[in-house]
Design a protein around this motif. Structure first.
Motif, PDB file in Angstrom:
ATOM      1  N   UNK A   1       0.823  -1.221   0.000  1.00  0.00           N
ATOM      2  CA  UNK A   1       0.000   0.000   0.000  1.00  0.00           C
ATOM      3  C   UNK A   1       0.857   1.272   0.000  1.00  0.00           C
TER       4      UNK A   1
ATOM      5  N   UNK B   1      -7.723  -3.861  10.336  1.00  0.00           N
ATOM      6  CA  UNK B   1      -7.093  -2.735  11.033  1.00  0.00           C
ATOM      7  C   UNK B   1      -8.103  -1.642  11.385  1.00  0.00           C
TER       8      UNK B   1
ATOM      9  N   UNK C   1      -9.932  -2.764  14.402  1.00  0.00           N
ATOM     10  CA  UNK C   1      -9.152  -2.572  15.629  1.00  0.00           C
ATOM     11  C   UNK C   1      -9.183  -1.107  16.054  1.00  0.00           C
ATOM     12  N   UNK C   2      -9.052  -0.234  15.060  1.00  0.00           N
ATOM     13  CA  UNK C   2      -9.101   1.202  15.366  1.00  0.00           C
ATOM     14  C   UNK C   2     -10.431   1.563  16.020  1.00  0.00           C
TER      15      UNK C   2
ATOM     16  N   UNK D   1     -10.612   0.429  19.653  1.00  0.00           N
ATOM     17  CA  UNK D   1      -9.750   1.016  20.682  1.00  0.00           C
ATOM     18  C   UNK D   1      -9.634   2.528  20.669  1.00  0.00           C
ATOM     19  N   UNK D   2      -9.551   3.113  19.476  1.00  0.00           N
ATOM     20  CA  UNK D   2      -9.301   4.557  19.450  1.00  0.00           C
ATOM     21  C   UNK D   2     -10.584   5.274  19.824  1.00  0.00           C
TER      22      UNK D   2
ATOM     23  N   UNK E   1     -11.775   4.891  22.794  1.00  0.00           N
ATOM     24  CA  UNK E   1     -12.334   4.138  23.911  1.00  0.00           C
ATOM     25  C   UNK E   1     -12.343   5.015  25.165  1.00  0.00           C
ATOM     26  N   UNK E   2     -11.271   5.796  25.323  1.00  0.00           N
ATOM     27  CA  UNK E   2     -11.183   6.738  26.431  1.00  0.00           C
ATOM     28  C   UNK E   2     -12.326   7.740  26.389  1.00  0.00           C
TER      29      UNK E   2
ATOM     30  N   UNK F   1     -11.181   5.725  32.923  1.00  0.00           N
ATOM     31  CA  UNK F   1     -10.157   5.236  32.004  1.00  0.00           C
ATOM     32  C   UNK F   1     -10.684   4.008  31.272  1.00  0.00           C
ATOM     33  N   UNK F   2     -10.003   3.675  30.189  1.00  0.00           N
ATOM     34  CA  UNK F   2     -10.450   2.569  29.356  1.00  0.00           C
ATOM     35  C   UNK F   2     -10.512   1.288  30.173  1.00  0.00           C
TER      36      UNK F   2
ATOM     37  N   UNK G   1      -1.583   1.665  21.236  1.00  0.00           N
ATOM     38  CA  UNK G   1      -2.914   2.289  21.228  1.00  0.00           C
ATOM     39  C   UNK G   1      -3.905   1.568  22.123  1.00  0.00           C
ATOM     40  N   UNK G   2      -3.634   0.290  22.416  1.00  0.00           N
ATOM     41  CA  UNK G   2      -4.571  -0.457  23.254  1.00  0.00           C
ATOM     42  C   UNK G   2      -4.431  -0.106  24.738  1.00  0.00           C
TER      43      UNK G   2
ATOM     44  N   UNK H   1      -3.658   4.683  27.901  1.00  0.00           N
ATOM     45  CA  UNK H   1      -3.910   5.240  29.239  1.00  0.00           C
ATOM     46  C   UNK H   1      -2.877   4.748  30.251  1.00  0.00           C
TER      47      UNK H   1
ATOM     48  N   UNK I   1      -0.096   6.896  32.355  1.00  0.00           N
ATOM     49  CA  UNK I   1      -0.054   6.854  33.814  1.00  0.00           C
ATOM     50  C   UNK I   1       1.343   6.486  34.326  1.00  0.00           C
TER      51      UNK I   1
ATOM     52  N   UNK J   1      -1.944  -0.655  13.660  1.00  0.00           N
ATOM     53  CA  UNK J   1      -2.907   0.204  12.957  1.00  0.00           C
ATOM     54  C   UNK J   1      -2.248   1.545  12.660  1.00  0.00           C
ATOM     55  N   UNK J   2      -2.782   2.222  11.666  1.00  0.00           N
ATOM     56  CA  UNK J   2      -2.162   3.467  11.215  1.00  0.00           C
ATOM     57  C   UNK J   2      -2.368   4.618  12.184  1.00  0.00           C
ATOM     58  N   UNK J   3      -3.280   4.452  13.134  1.00  0.00           N
ATOM     59  CA  UNK J   3      -3.568   5.547  14.063  1.00  0.00           C
ATOM     60  C   UNK J   3      -2.828   5.374  15.383  1.00  0.00           C
TER      61      UNK J   3
ATOM     62  N   UNK K   1      -3.037   8.138  18.384  1.00  0.00           N
ATOM     63  CA  UNK K   1      -3.871   7.653  19.485  1.00  0.00           C
ATOM     64  C   UNK K   1      -3.106   7.717  20.807  1.00  0.00           C
TER      65      UNK K   1
ATOM     66  N   UNK L   1      -4.022  10.337  24.013  1.00  0.00           N
ATOM     67  CA  UNK L   1      -4.310   9.847  25.361  1.00  0.00           C
ATOM     68  C   UNK L   1      -3.411  10.510  26.410  1.00  0.00           C
TER      69      UNK L   1
ATOM     70  N   UNK M   1      -0.038  11.832  11.364  1.00  0.00           N
ATOM     71  CA  UNK M   1      -0.843  13.039  11.614  1.00  0.00           C
ATOM     72  C   UNK M   1      -2.154  12.992  10.816  1.00  0.00           C
TER      73      UNK M   1
END
Lengths: 426, 475
Positions: free
Chosen positions: A324, A402, A405-406, A409-410, A412-413, A419-420, B317-318, B321, B325, B347-349, B353, B357, B382
């Motif tokens: 890609x 992917x 997954x985003x 999780x992204x 989630x906060x 907190x998550x 990213x998972x 938080x 901390x 993942x691309x983010x 991410x 946080x 970005x």
């Protein structure tokens, strides 16, 4: 894009919705064909095929789903020029690696191997790759213990039966490392290649179980090599060093019927005029600018640009999990002097030509397979993306493992005040 | 263990004794006597930097879009630097009449890029077996090795990275071992020796590795062969290091009490681990998975040390938080994934991410090609963040490339942002550095012009490239 989002939701895990009649309007369309680049153009798609592309204000027939691409850039679907998509899931220590082949009795020179049996359309790489604008790819074996790395295929990145063309090319490595299995020397490698081909050429009746046979090839190898000799099966020859590339050109002179394609080709710019003269196209990763070994001392970011200047056809894209990123590679080649048009062609029309698919893939024109991508902007800019991909006339659900997954999780906060915590199945 | 100065007489007399064998009694006695007068202390800087900055011309760059690296963007900005330091940043500056003035209309200035994950020099080009000096794959614990002893300064990769705007970089040992050894921070001014490039006074780092690599390398060589084996390996080593520290503490206490204690045997492996436990050496830990990183943060608390940065951190990213901390940075790729199981959930983010946080995000390369365009890696992250609703301005995103890696390496006092008094490590880009088409036009390190796109004579040619095909070509 709201309608698209709804469509995506309604189909959930399926890859595509049914082929439909689609009109894409208002976009800047880089056709890669005789129409060049059209502004505010209209593309009509019917039953998986492009009916019409026009820069004029044409009437959209009844029953077409209209996609407004105003302010967007539209290109032919990108073609991964050299990948192992569908043959590998996780390369290291995790199985599902049909892209490497250990010794096995069916072949002695490797030419017989055929990946069209091995392509897995459910591979997560398919979704990850197609939502970024890649709609088809050449897929082949990356490593074998044999002289040839078998026969690759051209695949679509969508659908349960992804093979568009089986037995699409045969690969041979003539770099220094390619000679590992021929005594560690080019002095043996080239003699072996010539002997294997001469043998295939000389055999008129394939040896059967009752025939004593002591050749370099197995009967299956001979069948494949005969198609290489006739030019039906392009021979992808991997070389980096200028002197090796000169050997490739000399090989082509000796075997004028063979359809030779040069791949990797780090020092190809040094032999650019001769490559153009011999009409040998190249597939490269234009970002190689370091002497990774003694075959690559002339590595430069100017490789693609200098090849174009000499009149060599350049395809860009050699990777699998991150094929890609070929758009970024092409963008960097443009930043180093490749023309913009050649940059887009390196991802579309040129690989289609190399793979013998130039009448169906790689252009937006009447009669072409409707593999079309609507981009947020310039596809070669790292900050722009494919917003909608169409494969064979169907709108692709713009999701992948992917993106799931985003979504999980992204944010989630943001979704909870605390907190998550653990996630919940949707 | 913190002060410098080895007491040479003690060591030398011991050496003479060992070599001579006979007639040593008297010497040994006198050595012991000396020991009562001279406390044995370890030289913590035996391979000191000999870095000399390039000549710095007082320079004003004006009419640029400037990202200062700490979250601000200034249009039509000016920056003035002299004597190797940033003197002033603003929209209207009074500078000495003899300052060199560069009109940067349409161009951007940013802090120099800092890559905190590189193997240049230890896995150089050409990547021959003779050059594979990055992984001491002889034992899962090799905290005793130092990457600086493997750096080949002639790696052409340094020069290529310079052309990409990289002004400082950390060279790490590889990830084959649970404890891979010490890292070294270099100024990216290619030179004859490692010491000539060594970043003065940068703290040492130590490489550790989670997951698949140590298991794959040692699984059939005595272990560890599982993740639980990995964790047992870290814990035992930390426990041994605590024991080693106690020995030296006892020695020092006894010495200070006027006793005549036996000097503990130096153990180079334990010395590095003790350096981490005492807070002098920063931990850089290769770790992909969220669950493994979280376990490592518990190991960190169990043995009371700080993990500075998780490297690769494909699943950061998972647990962004938890990373926030625990004040642990994550050094990440924009989009690498899938080449092994522990990289399958990339993942691309990831980068935006982690940043969103409130945790420390860093863009790293781990690649001799990637290091040449880390600005594009940040640009991808970005823009992917923007599309995912993580609205991080470009000027804030640049902390991934300069300020955060500088903090990760412990050199933010000196570099990593364009603030008055800091080292003039900066890049003039010929456009927006968040574009594929933009190139570094001028790269300054300590105010010296280290690279100039328009002046081929400034393009680095390493010894290896001299007299070879492609010498001095566009790279």
């Amino acid at each position: 894009m709201k309608t698209l989002a709804l469509l995506a939701l309604s189909t959930l895990m399926s890859t595509t919705v049914l082929a439909q009649n689609i009109a894409i309007t208002g976009g800047k369309v880089i056709t890669m064909g005789e129409n060049g680049t059209l502004h505010k153009a209209t593309i009509l798609i019917e039953d998986g095929t492009i009916q019409q592309v026009s820069g004029d204000d044409i009437e959209i027939p009844e029953g077409y789903q209209v996609i407004d691409a105003s302010g967007k850039t539209v290109t032919p679907g990108l073609i991964g020029a050299f990948t192992s998509l569908g043959l590998v899931e996780v390369s290291s220590s995790a199985g599902v690696v049909d892209a490497t082949v250990d010794p096995t009795p069916i072949t002695k020179t490797g030419a017989a191997l055929d990946v069209s049996y091995a392509v897995n359309p459910d591979s997560s790489l398919m979704g990850v790759t197609r939502i970024e604008g890649m709609t088809a790819a050449a897929t082949g074996i990356t490593y074998t213990d044999f002289l040839f790395s078998g026969q690759g295929a051209v695949i679509s990145l969508s659908g349960d039966e992804p093979v568009l063309k089986s037995q699409a090319f045969v690969t041979v490595d003539v770099t220094g490392s390619g000679s590992e299995h021929t005594g560690g020397s080019r002095a043996a490698l080239w003699v072996t290649i010539e002997q294997a081909l001469a043998e295939a050429d000389a055999v008129t009746t394939l040896p059967g179980p009752d025939t004593a046979w002591h050749g370099l090839n197995t009967p299956n190898d001979i069948s494949a090599l005969k198609k290489v000799l006739s030019g039906d099966l392009p021979l992808f020859m991997k070389a980096d060093r200028a002197s090796d590339i000169r050997q490739v050109i000399a090989f082509k002179e000796r075997h004028s019927m063979i359809n030779v394609v040069l791949i990797h080709a780090v020092e190809a710019w040094r032999v650019a005029d001769a490559l153009a003269e011999a009409d040998i196209p190249v597939i490269i990763d234009p970002e190689y600018n370091l002497p990774g070994n003694f075959d690559q001392l002339g590595a430069t970011l100017a490789n693609a640009a200098r090849l174009e200047q000499a009149g060599v056809s350049v395809a860009i894209g050699m990777d699998t999990h991150n094929i890609r990123l070929a758009t970024q590679h092409a963008g960097n080649a443009v930043a180093s002097g490749l023309s913009y048009d050649a940059g887009i062609a390196s991802l579309t029309r040129t690989p289609a030509q190399i793979l013998g698919m130039e009448d169906t893939l790689g252009q937006i024109g009447t009669g072409y397979r409707a593999d079309v991508v609507i981009w947020s902007g310039d596809p070669l800019e790292v900050t722009e993306v494919a917003e909608q991909v169409i494969i064979n006339g169907s709108l692709i659900d713009m999701e992948s493992r992917q993106s799931r997954l985003r979504e999980r999780y992204v944010g989630m906060d943001a979704a909870s005040d605390t907190s998550a915590s653990h996630y919940v199945r949707p | 263990m913190k002060s410098v100065n080895t007491r040479l007489p003690v060591l030398l007399s011991g050496l003479v004794c060992a070599l001579a064998l006979s007639g040593c009694t008297a010497t040994a006695k006198s050595a012991d006597k000396q020991a009562t007068n001279n406390k044995v202390e370890i030289d913590t800087n035996p391979y000191p930097s000999t870095y000399q900055p390039l000549e710095s011309t007082p320079t004003l760059i004006k009419n640029v879009t400037l990202i200062d690296g700490v979250g601000n963007k200034i249009d039509n900005a000016m920056i003035y630097f002299a004597e190797g330091k940033i003197q002033a940043v603003g929209t209207s500056l009074d500078v000495p009449a003899d300052a060199k003035v560069i009109d940067g209309e349409g161009k951007w200035v940013t802090p120099g890029i800092i890559d905190n994950h590189s193997h240049l020099g230890v896995y150089p080009s050409p990547s021959t077996r003779s050059h594979a000096d990055g992984n001491e794959m002889t034992n899962p614990v090799t905290a005793e090795v130092w990457a600086e002893h493997s750096v080949w300064p002639q790696d052409p990769g340094f020069g290529r990275a310079l052309a990409g705007g990289v002004t400082t970089l950390q060279i790490l040992p590889g990830s084959a071992n649970l404890f891979g050894g010490r890292s070294v921070v270099l100024k990216n001014v290619p030179n004859r020796t490692m010491q000539d490039m060594k970043f003065p006074d940068a703290p040492y780092g130590m490489k550790m590795a989670c997951g698949e690599n140590p298991k794959r390398v040692y699984g059939e060589k005595g272990g560890p062969m599982t993740n639980m084996g990995n964790v047992a390996g870290y814990r035992q080593a930390w426990s041994d290091a605590q024991d080693y520290m106690r020995k030296w503490e006892r020695y020092e206490a006894d010495f200070d009490a006027g006793k005549n204690p036996k000097v503990p045997k130096r153990d180079l492996q334990m010395e590095t681990l003790a350096g981490v436990l005492s807070g002098d050496i920063r931990v850089h830990m290769h770790c992909y998975r969220a669950d493994e990183m979280t376990i490592m943060m518990d190991v960190m608390k169990e043995f009371d040390y700080q993990i500075g940065t998780f490297h690769h951190a494909v699943e950061a990213y998972k647990i962004a938080d938890k990373l926030a901390k625990n004040d642990v940075c994550s050094a990440m790729w924009a989009d690498w994934w899938g080449f092994k199981m522990e990289a399958y959930d990339g993942i691309r983010e990831n980068i935006p991410a982690v940043h969103a946080a409130g945790a420390c995000a860093i863009v790293h390369s781990d690649s001799d090609l990637g290091i040449q365009r880390l600005n594009q890696e940040a640009a991808k992250a970005w823009s992917d963040g923007q599309r995912a609703g993580l609205d991080i301005p470009k000027e804030e995103a640049w902390v991934w490339l300069s300020a955060n890696p500088a903090k990760s390496l412990g050199i933010f006092e000196q570099t990593g942002s364009l603030e008055q008094g800091k080292n003039a490590d900066l890049v003039l880009w010929n456009g927006d550095p968040f574009s594929t088409y933009t190139k570094a036009e001028k790269v300054y390190i300590d105010g010296g012009l280290a690279y100039d796109l328009s002046a081929p004579e400034t393009w680095p040619v390493s010894d290896f490239e001299l007299g070879q095909v492609g010498e001095g070509d566009v790279k």
